[in-house]
Design a protein around this motif. Sequence first.
Motif, PDB file in Angstrom:
ATOM      1  N   ALA A  24       0.861  -1.189   0.000  1.00 20.88           N
ATOM      2  CA  ALA A  24       0.000   0.000   0.000  1.00 20.88           C
ATOM      3  C   ALA A  24       0.895   1.235   0.000  1.00 20.88           C
ATOM      4  O   ALA A  24       1.516   1.567   1.010  1.00 20.88           O
ATOM      5  CB  ALA A  24      -0.927  -0.013   1.200  1.00 20.88           C
ATOM      6  N   ILE A  25       0.994   1.862  -1.139  1.00 21.48           N
ATOM      7  CA  ILE A  25       1.763   3.108  -1.285  1.00 21.48           C
ATOM      8  C   ILE A  25       0.793   4.286  -1.133  1.00 21.48           C
ATOM      9  O   ILE A  25       1.097   5.270  -0.474  1.00 21.48           O
ATOM     10  CB  ILE A  25       2.484   3.126  -2.643  1.00 21.48           C
ATOM     11  N   SER A  26      -0.395   4.133  -1.735  1.00 23.61           N
ATOM     12  CA  SER A  26      -1.423   5.165  -1.608  1.00 23.61           C
ATOM     13  C   SER A  26      -1.991   5.169  -0.199  1.00 23.61           C
ATOM     14  O   SER A  26      -2.019   4.138   0.473  1.00 23.61           O
ATOM     15  CB  SER A  26      -2.574   4.870  -2.575  1.00 23.61           C
ATOM     16  N   GLY A  27      -2.505   6.329   0.224  1.00 25.03           N
ATOM     17  CA  GLY A  27      -3.303   6.425   1.441  1.00 25.03           C
ATOM     18  C   GLY A  27      -4.782   6.374   1.061  1.00 25.03           C
ATOM     19  O   GLY A  27      -5.127   6.220  -0.116  1.00 25.03           O
ATOM     20  N   PRO A  56      -5.914  -8.823  -8.090  1.00 27.82           N
ATOM     21  CA  PRO A  56      -6.818  -7.677  -7.920  1.00 27.82           C
ATOM     22  C   PRO A  56      -8.243  -8.006  -8.387  1.00 27.82           C
ATOM     23  O   PRO A  56      -8.442  -8.871  -9.237  1.00 27.82           O
ATOM     24  CB  PRO A  56      -6.197  -6.613  -8.821  1.00 27.82           C
ATOM     25  N   HIS A  57      -9.205  -7.267  -7.843  1.00 28.81           N
ATOM     26  CA  HIS A  57     -10.611  -7.467  -8.235  1.00 28.81           C
ATOM     27  C   HIS A  57     -11.025  -6.469  -9.308  1.00 28.81           C
ATOM     28  O   HIS A  57     -11.846  -6.768 -10.176  1.00 28.81           O
ATOM     29  CB  HIS A  57     -11.504  -7.330  -6.997  1.00 28.81           C
ATOM     30  N   LEU A  58     -10.475  -5.253  -9.213  1.00 29.45           N
ATOM     31  CA  LEU A  58     -10.667  -4.175 -10.197  1.00 29.45           C
ATOM     32  C   LEU A  58     -12.108  -3.708 -10.326  1.00 29.45           C
ATOM     33  O   LEU A  58     -12.522  -3.268 -11.403  1.00 29.45           O
ATOM     34  CB  LEU A  58     -10.106  -4.582 -11.581  1.00 29.45           C
ATOM     35  N   THR A  59     -12.871  -3.810  -9.243  1.00 29.03           N
ATOM     36  CA  THR A  59     -14.245  -3.300  -9.247  1.00 29.03           C
ATOM     37  C   THR A  59     -14.302  -2.020  -8.419  1.00 29.03           C
ATOM     38  O   THR A  59     -13.306  -1.619  -7.815  1.00 29.03           O
ATOM     39  CB  THR A  59     -15.195  -4.357  -8.645  1.00 29.03           C
TER      40      THR A  59
HETATM   41  N1  LIG Z   1      -3.152   3.239  -6.756  1.00 28.75           N
HETATM   42  C1  LIG Z   1      -2.491   2.235  -6.135  1.00 28.75           C
HETATM   43  N2  LIG Z   1      -1.877   2.462  -4.958  1.00 28.75           N
HETATM   44  C2  LIG Z   1      -1.201   1.483  -4.325  1.00 28.75           C
HETATM   45  O1  LIG Z   1      -0.641   1.727  -3.253  1.00 28.75           O
HETATM   46  C3  LIG Z   1      -1.152   0.168  -4.920  1.00 28.75           C
HETATM   47  N3  LIG Z   1      -0.498  -0.855  -4.306  1.00 28.75           N
HETATM   48  C4  LIG Z   1      -1.804  -0.018  -6.142  1.00 28.75           C
HETATM   49  N4  LIG Z   1      -1.784  -1.223  -6.750  1.00 28.75           N
HETATM   50  C5  LIG Z   1      -2.561  -1.378  -7.961  1.00 28.75           C
HETATM   51  C6  LIG Z   1      -2.783  -2.807  -8.254  1.00 28.75           C
HETATM   52  O2  LIG Z   1      -3.400  -3.037  -9.490  1.00 28.75           O
HETATM   53  C7  LIG Z   1      -3.660  -3.447  -7.208  1.00 28.75           C
HETATM   54  O3  LIG Z   1      -3.625  -4.790  -7.521  1.00 28.75           O
HETATM   55  C8  LIG Z   1      -5.099  -2.973  -7.271  1.00 28.75           C
HETATM   56  O4  LIG Z   1      -5.176  -1.663  -6.756  1.00 28.75           O
HETATM   57  C9  LIG Z   1      -5.980  -3.837  -6.417  1.00 28.75           C
HETATM   58  O5  LIG Z   1      -7.278  -3.599  -6.797  1.00 28.75           O
HETATM   59  P1  LIG Z   1      -8.494  -4.202  -5.962  1.00 28.75           P
HETATM   60  O6  LIG Z   1      -8.558  -3.419  -4.685  1.00 28.75           O
HETATM   61  O7  LIG Z   1      -8.246  -5.651  -5.747  1.00 28.75           O
HETATM   62  O8  LIG Z   1      -9.695  -3.939  -6.844  1.00 28.75           O
HETATM   63  N5  LIG Z   1      -2.446   1.023  -6.743  1.00 28.75           N
END
Ligand SMILES: Nc1nc(=O)c(N)c(NC[C@H](O)[C@H](O)[C@H](O)COP(=O)(O)O)[nH]1
Length: 220
Positions: A24-27, A56-59
């Motif tokens: 997790a880079i984003s907050g 990832p789920h991408l939803t």
């Molecule tokens: N914007 C962003 N900030 C982050 O810190 C991070 N680790 C990702 N990573 C992107 C990557 O594609 C992840 O796998 C999806 O963000 C997961 O997506 P889901 O929540 O499963 O829908 N993206």
Amino acid sequence: MRVVVNAAMSADGKLSSKRREQIAISGPDDFDRMDALRAGSDAVMVGVGTVLADDPHLTLDDPERQAARRDRDESAHPVRVVADSRARTPTDARILDDAATTYVLVSESAPTERIEALESSGARLVTAGDERVALTDALSTLEREGFDQLMVEGGGELIFSLFEAGLADELRVFVGPKIIGGRDAPTLADGEGFVSEFPELELADVERIDDGVLLRYSVE
Ligand SMILES: Nc1nc(=O)c(N)c(NC[C@H](O)[C@H](O)[C@H](O)COP(=O)(O)O)[nH]1
Ligand SMILES: NC(=O)c1ccc[n+]([C@@H]2O[C@H](COP(=O)([O-])OP(=O)(O)OC[C@H]3O[C@@H](n4cnc5c(N)ncnc54)[C@H](O)[C@@H]3O)[C@@H](O)[C@H]2O)c1
């Protein structure tokens, strides 16, 4: 079709660690911004490296954004797309569940039994290219399906290829307050790397989000 690349990187330019595990880079505010960008896109794409690493789920997380899409006579979630030259996406990957339609872009090198397995899992297959997915052709197919905006979430191999093919229109990168390090850790653009004719960006906007900064570039 507008192609918007969105990713989060550490202050030293890494997308994840040398273990290629999701970090997790984003907050929370940046994840919410990402959800909004998904909601405004017709399709969300990743490379199979990201599917194998992150599942990832991408939803969309936000039910109100799902409802707003339904009110516009759109599906609750955007279409999901995987670039997967040899059809390695596992049939139990979350991206293949029935929450949304999923396209898997494969090349001619994909084994027939893997293609059949993915089709049986409900995926829509698009074949383009011999060894690797020919992204220009595959994205033209998506455009013919009526998609106006494609959001690309990574990883670094796919992002490099999109820049190499001149397909990226915009780059949005969140720079988070972490150092990850590691010469083998994925970066924003991996692949072979450019040695000349580097793609040039124009800085369109800078915004402070969470404890980091969002950079928005248009691609010239
Ligand atoms: N914007 C962003 N900030 C982050 O810190 C991070 N680790 C990702 N990573 C992107 C990557 O594609 C992840 O796998 C999806 O963000 C997961 O997506 P889901 O929540 O499963 O829908 N993206
Ligand atoms: N921080 C972020 O925003 C973010 C976003 C996504 C992924 N990630 C991380 O990135 C890593 C995965 O990235 P990656 O670079 O290993 O894989 P990737 O997701 O870029 O997928 C690469 C794969 O895509 C397929 N592909 C098909 N056609 C292609 C083409 N023309 N060009 C390039 N690839 C093509 C190939 O099979 C290739 O192996 C993971 O560690 C993941 O956690 C981070």
